[in-house]
Design an enzyme around this catalytic site. Structure first.
Site, PDB file in Angstrom:
ATOM      1  N   LYS A  80      54.493  36.846  31.817  1.00 23.77           N
ATOM      2  CA  LYS A  80      53.225  37.589  31.793  1.00 23.77           C
ATOM      3  C   LYS A  80      52.920  38.182  33.168  1.00 23.77           C
ATOM      4  O   LYS A  80      52.580  39.368  33.274  1.00 23.77           O
ATOM      5  CB  LYS A  80      52.098  36.656  31.319  1.00 23.77           C
ATOM      6  CG  LYS A  80      50.721  37.295  31.308  1.00 23.77           C
ATOM      7  CD  LYS A  80      49.759  36.554  30.408  1.00 23.77           C
ATOM      8  CE  LYS A  80      49.213  35.276  30.988  1.00 23.77           C
ATOM      9  NZ  LYS A  80      48.257  35.444  32.106  1.00 23.77           N
ATOM     10  N   SER A  81      53.034  37.372  34.215  1.00 26.91           N
ATOM     11  CA  SER A  81      52.717  37.863  35.569  1.00 26.91           C
ATOM     12  C   SER A  81      53.608  39.049  35.934  1.00 26.91           C
ATOM     13  O   SER A  81      53.141  40.045  36.516  1.00 26.91           O
ATOM     14  CB  SER A  81      52.953  36.759  36.599  1.00 26.91           C
ATOM     15  OG  SER A  81      52.071  35.697  36.389  1.00 26.91           O
ATOM     16  N   ARG A 121      34.422  34.386  35.305  1.00 30.85           N
ATOM     17  CA  ARG A 121      35.417  34.055  36.339  1.00 30.85           C
ATOM     18  C   ARG A 121      35.064  34.708  37.674  1.00 30.85           C
ATOM     19  O   ARG A 121      34.688  35.872  37.724  1.00 30.85           O
ATOM     20  CB  ARG A 121      36.813  34.450  35.849  1.00 30.85           C
ATOM     21  CG  ARG A 121      37.193  33.604  34.629  1.00 30.85           C
ATOM     22  CD  ARG A 121      38.550  33.926  34.096  1.00 30.85           C
ATOM     23  NE  ARG A 121      39.609  33.523  35.006  1.00 30.85           N
ATOM     24  CZ  ARG A 121      40.904  33.744  34.761  1.00 30.85           C
ATOM     25  NH1 ARG A 121      41.272  34.374  33.643  1.00 30.85           N
ATOM     26  NH2 ARG A 121      41.814  33.349  35.613  1.00 30.85           N
ATOM     27  N   LYS A 167      39.639  29.017  35.395  1.00 34.42           N
ATOM     28  CA  LYS A 167      40.605  29.747  34.558  1.00 34.42           C
ATOM     29  C   LYS A 167      39.880  30.249  33.300  1.00 34.42           C
ATOM     30  O   LYS A 167      38.658  30.317  33.276  1.00 34.42           O
ATOM     31  CB  LYS A 167      41.789  28.842  34.227  1.00 34.42           C
ATOM     32  CG  LYS A 167      42.554  28.362  35.472  1.00 34.42           C
ATOM     33  CD  LYS A 167      43.193  29.515  36.238  1.00 34.42           C
ATOM     34  CE  LYS A 167      43.957  29.026  37.451  1.00 34.42           C
ATOM     35  NZ  LYS A 167      44.483  30.135  38.266  1.00 34.42           N
ATOM     36  N   ARG A 171      52.745  43.248  36.484  1.00 33.09           N
ATOM     37  CA  ARG A 171      53.099  43.928  37.737  1.00 33.09           C
ATOM     38  C   ARG A 171      54.063  45.088  37.492  1.00 33.09           C
ATOM     39  O   ARG A 171      53.972  46.129  38.154  1.00 33.09           O
ATOM     40  CB  ARG A 171      53.684  42.912  38.726  1.00 33.09           C
ATOM     41  CG  ARG A 171      52.585  41.970  39.286  1.00 33.09           C
ATOM     42  CD  ARG A 171      53.176  40.702  39.853  1.00 33.09           C
ATOM     43  NE  ARG A 171      52.207  39.885  40.578  1.00 33.09           N
ATOM     44  CZ  ARG A 171      51.337  39.036  39.995  1.00 33.09           C
ATOM     45  NH1 ARG A 171      51.294  38.926  38.669  1.00 33.09           N
ATOM     46  NH2 ARG A 171      50.516  38.298  40.725  1.00 33.09           N
ATOM     47  N   GLN A 191      46.624  36.174  42.691  1.00 35.90           N
ATOM     48  CA  GLN A 191      45.798  37.336  42.352  1.00 35.90           C
ATOM     49  C   GLN A 191      45.033  37.837  43.573  1.00 35.90           C
ATOM     50  O   GLN A 191      44.929  39.045  43.794  1.00 35.90           O
ATOM     51  CB  GLN A 191      44.852  36.985  41.200  1.00 35.90           C
ATOM     52  CG  GLN A 191      45.631  36.706  39.922  1.00 35.90           C
ATOM     53  CD  GLN A 191      44.772  36.241  38.769  1.00 35.90           C
ATOM     54  OE1 GLN A 191      43.558  36.147  38.892  1.00 35.90           O
ATOM     55  NE2 GLN A 191      45.410  35.941  37.645  1.00 35.90           N
ATOM     56  N   ARG A 228      39.511  24.260  32.690  1.00 34.44           N
ATOM     57  CA  ARG A 228      40.621  23.548  32.035  1.00 34.44           C
ATOM     58  C   ARG A 228      40.623  22.039  32.300  1.00 34.44           C
ATOM     59  O   ARG A 228      41.351  21.313  31.615  1.00 34.44           O
ATOM     60  CB  ARG A 228      41.967  24.185  32.411  1.00 34.44           C
ATOM     61  CG  ARG A 228      42.189  25.519  31.729  1.00 34.44           C
ATOM     62  CD  ARG A 228      43.517  26.169  32.071  1.00 34.44           C
ATOM     63  NE  ARG A 228      43.668  27.427  31.332  1.00 34.44           N
ATOM     64  CZ  ARG A 228      44.519  28.390  31.643  1.00 34.44           C
ATOM     65  NH1 ARG A 228      45.316  28.258  32.684  1.00 34.44           N
ATOM     66  NH2 ARG A 228      44.596  29.478  30.902  1.00 34.44           N
ATOM     67  N   GLY A 231      42.573  37.833  33.771  1.00 37.43           N
ATOM     68  CA  GLY A 231      42.190  37.727  35.176  1.00 37.43           C
ATOM     69  C   GLY A 231      43.135  38.525  36.061  1.00 37.43           C
ATOM     70  O   GLY A 231      42.710  39.155  37.036  1.00 37.43           O
ATOM     71  N   ASP A 250      49.272  26.694  35.732  1.00 37.96           N
ATOM     72  CA  ASP A 250      49.015  27.080  34.336  1.00 37.96           C
ATOM     73  C   ASP A 250      49.632  26.092  33.337  1.00 37.96           C
ATOM     74  O   ASP A 250      49.347  26.156  32.139  1.00 37.96           O
ATOM     75  CB  ASP A 250      49.563  28.489  34.063  1.00 37.96           C
ATOM     76  CG  ASP A 250      48.860  29.531  34.924  1.00 37.96           C
ATOM     77  OD1 ASP A 250      47.734  29.258  35.395  1.00 37.96           O
ATOM     78  OD2 ASP A 250      49.434  30.623  35.136  1.00 37.96           O
TER      79      ASP A 250
HETATM   80  O1  SPQ Z   1      45.605  36.439  34.197  1.00 36.93           O
HETATM   81  P1  SPQ Z   1      44.871  35.142  34.047  1.00 36.93           P
HETATM   82  O2  SPQ Z   1      43.852  35.243  32.973  1.00 36.93           O
HETATM   83  O3  SPQ Z   1      44.276  34.664  35.345  1.00 36.93           O
HETATM   84  O4  SPQ Z   1      45.951  34.063  33.559  1.00 36.93           O
HETATM   85  C1  SPQ Z   1      46.377  32.750  34.018  1.00 36.93           C
HETATM   86  C2  SPQ Z   1      47.051  32.072  32.764  1.00 36.93           C
HETATM   87  O5  SPQ Z   1      46.878  30.882  32.487  1.00 36.93           O
HETATM   88  O6  SPQ Z   1      47.822  32.793  32.118  1.00 36.93           O
HETATM   89  C3  SPQ Z   1      45.249  31.881  34.592  1.00 36.93           C
HETATM   90  F1  SPQ Z   1      44.316  31.584  33.822  1.00 36.93           F
HETATM   91  O7  SPQ Z   1      47.437  32.845  34.984  1.00 36.93           O
HETATM   92  C4  SPQ Z   1      47.269  33.313  36.334  1.00 36.93           C
HETATM   93  C5  SPQ Z   1      47.601  32.182  37.288  1.00 36.93           C
HETATM   94  O8  SPQ Z   1      46.805  31.050  37.081  1.00 36.93           O
HETATM   95  C6  SPQ Z   1      48.216  34.472  36.539  1.00 36.93           C
HETATM   96  C7  SPQ Z   1      48.483  34.779  37.969  1.00 36.93           C
HETATM   97  C8  SPQ Z   1      49.155  36.053  38.335  1.00 36.93           C
HETATM   98  O9  SPQ Z   1      49.826  36.665  37.481  1.00 36.93           O
HETATM   99  O10 SPQ Z   1      49.047  36.448  39.505  1.00 36.93           O
HETATM  100  C9  SPQ Z   1      48.176  33.898  38.980  1.00 36.93           C
HETATM  101  C10 SPQ Z   1      47.468  32.621  38.751  1.00 36.93           C
HETATM  102  O11 SPQ Z   1      46.094  32.784  39.051  1.00 36.93           O
HETATM  103  P2  SPQ Z   1      45.523  32.702  40.556  1.00 36.93           P
HETATM  104  O12 SPQ Z   1      44.030  32.742  40.374  1.00 36.93           O
HETATM  105  O13 SPQ Z   1      45.989  31.386  41.092  1.00 36.93           O
HETATM  106  O14 SPQ Z   1      46.026  33.824  41.310  1.00 36.93           O
END
Ligand code: SPQ
Length: 429
Positions: free
Chosen positions: A22-23, A122, A342, A27, A169, A346, A94, A315
């Site tokens: 997903k990440s 959030r 999150k 990107r 993020q 959680r 997010g 996650d």
């Molecule tokens: O995109 P989102 O909603 O924040 O998704 C989550 C997930 O569980 O799929 C968090 F709820 O993943 C984030 C992860 O926790 C995805 C992510 C990224 O792609 O950069 C980074 C993480 O969040 P963070 O706040 O630590 O940067």
């Protein structure tokens, strides 16, 4: 609202290819949209979050074609983005919200971001504060901490930002803004968060400097279109790694899983707990390590999970809690306050829903303590609209005496639309 019922299975056997990361999928689309030329993506995750990213960039005037796991993005560079006539809806994501803010912060036009009820809770100040310091005009509820948010980008200048949280993020949003700001932009974090942005920006031809926990970029850098191959998502694989370890008579292979060290904490945890696991066919794909993981039913021991390991598995904690219910002794999860911000809190949702199934689990200020082994029983639980809570409950259902009925199970499509098909494929008939 969809109610899904999961029953105990006799074993899980076979091989599956988990969906794209997903990440990395987010990107690939975002960077393709600001690059010059046509980017093609293979192995894209067609989950709701990544589809929200595509929809936002279409509203910014980027031509994108998506068919299943294939995406084509006609990038016209940073200046190719146009002022949107519609609100940008980030859905439940997010990553879309925060990374888009970084991109929009330097664009000389006005845009508005909105998301669902979960996104509205959030915290965004962790990104909007530093972006304002760089010169972007951002406004929103609670002084710019919550959506809806409006952005008027413009001439921004580089900053050094010391982040209080290890967050990819936050790091990514500031670095993306830095690429179109005057001078140098750098971000330091307390522990290393996932580094997909750094790796992929380099693949798109950007110079990224890394020095321990600090990353910096120079302003004025353009991206060049690429062909991106997305590895399997280790966060999705985690559900089946745990399932195979705790369901008796199981042996499962997960093919092509991303093994980036900033994401592979779940593998360290399974090893430390004593899982019987093997990794084969390790190779690099598009700057990211991947491999096939085979795991069988295992005798597990409780452990402590804390410190720098936390960002490497943040996650996966909901499903690690399920795993811990089947490990002998105590599992303590500490230093994980970030779980509170999150898709749901959680800590609260994992503890409340697993307790309903008979787990011996209690919440702490920064994590949870689970006493194993417990035999879980059936019951009614909810995902509370959080995909990872929904999937963790389904994995618990595979070993519970009696049915587990999961309310709001539709949330699972956010990151793993084929989740229940994969359970059906592996289940011993
Ligand atoms: O995109 P989102 O909603 O924040 O998704 C989550 C997930 O569980 O799929 C968090 F709820 O993943 C984030 C992860 O926790 C995805 C992510 C990224 O792609 O950069 C980074 C993480 O969040 P963070 O706040 O630590 O940067």
């Amino acid at each position: 609202m969809t109610l899904k019922t999961v029953k105990k299975v006799a074993g899980l056997n076979g091989a599956i290819k988990v969906p794209g990361d997903k990440s990395i999928s987010h990107r690939a689309v975002m960077f393709g949209a600001i690059a010059n030329g046509t980017t093609t993506v293979e192995g894209f995750l067609p989950g709701e979050d990544c589809l929200s990213t595509i929809s936002c960039f279409k509203k910014l005037g980027v031509h994108i074609e998506q068919a299943g796991e294939k995406v084509k993005i006609e990038g016209k560079g940073w200046d190719g983005l146009e002022e949107p006539s519609e609100i940008l809806d980030v859905g439940n994501s997010g990553t879309t919200t925060r990374l888009m803010l970084g991109i929009l912060a330097t664009r000389p036009f006005h845009s508005v971001l909105i998301g669902d009820d979960s996104i509205a809770k959030r915290p965004m100040a962790r990104v909007t504060d530093p972006l304002r310091e760089m010169g972007a005009e951002i406004d929103g509820r609670n002084e710019g901490n919550f959506t809806p948010l409006s952005v008027r980008g413009g001439s921004t200048k580089g900053i050094h930002f010391q982040s209080k949280v290890a967050s990819a993020q936050v790091k990514s949003a500031i670095l993306l803004a830095g690429l179109q700001s005057e001078g140098t932009t750098s971000v330091s974090e307390p522990a290393l968060s996932r580094d997909h942005t750094e790796r992929m920006l380099e693949a798109y031809g950007v110079t990224v400097k890394r020095d321990g926990l600090t990353v910096s970029v120079e302003g004025g850098q353009a991206l060049t279109a690429q062909h991106i191959v997305v590895p399997g998502d280790v966060s999705s694989a985690a559900f089946f790694l745990v399932a195979a370890a705790i369901v008796p008579n199981s042996r499962v292979t997960l093919e092509g899983v991303g093994l980036n060290p900033t994401r592979s904490g779940i593998i360290d945890v399974l090893e430390k707990m004593g899982a019987s696991m093997e990794i084969r066919n390790e190779k690099m794909v598009g700057g990211e390590p991947i491999g096939d993981i085979t795991i069988s039913t295992s005798e597990l021991q409780g452990i402590e999970i804390s410190g720098d390991l936390i960002p490497r598995l943040i996650d996966e904690i909901p499903v690690i809690a399920v795993l811990a219910t089947q490990a002998k002794g105590k599992t303590v999860i500490k230093d994980a306050e970030e779980l509170k911000v999150k898709e749901t809190n959680r800590i609260d949702t994992v503890v409340s829903e697993l307790s309903k199934l008979g787990a011996n689990i209690k919440a702490t200020e920064d994590g949870m303590i689970i006493e194993g082994m417990t035999s879980l029983h059936g019951g009614a639980v909810s995902s509370y609209g959080d995909h990872r809570i929904g999937m963790a409950m389904a994995i618990a259902g595979l070993i519970s005496e009696g049915e587990v009925a999961i309310e709001r199970s539709e949330a699972i499509a956010v990151s793993y639309p084929s989740f229940f098909e994969h359970i059906a494929k592996l289940e011993n008939k």
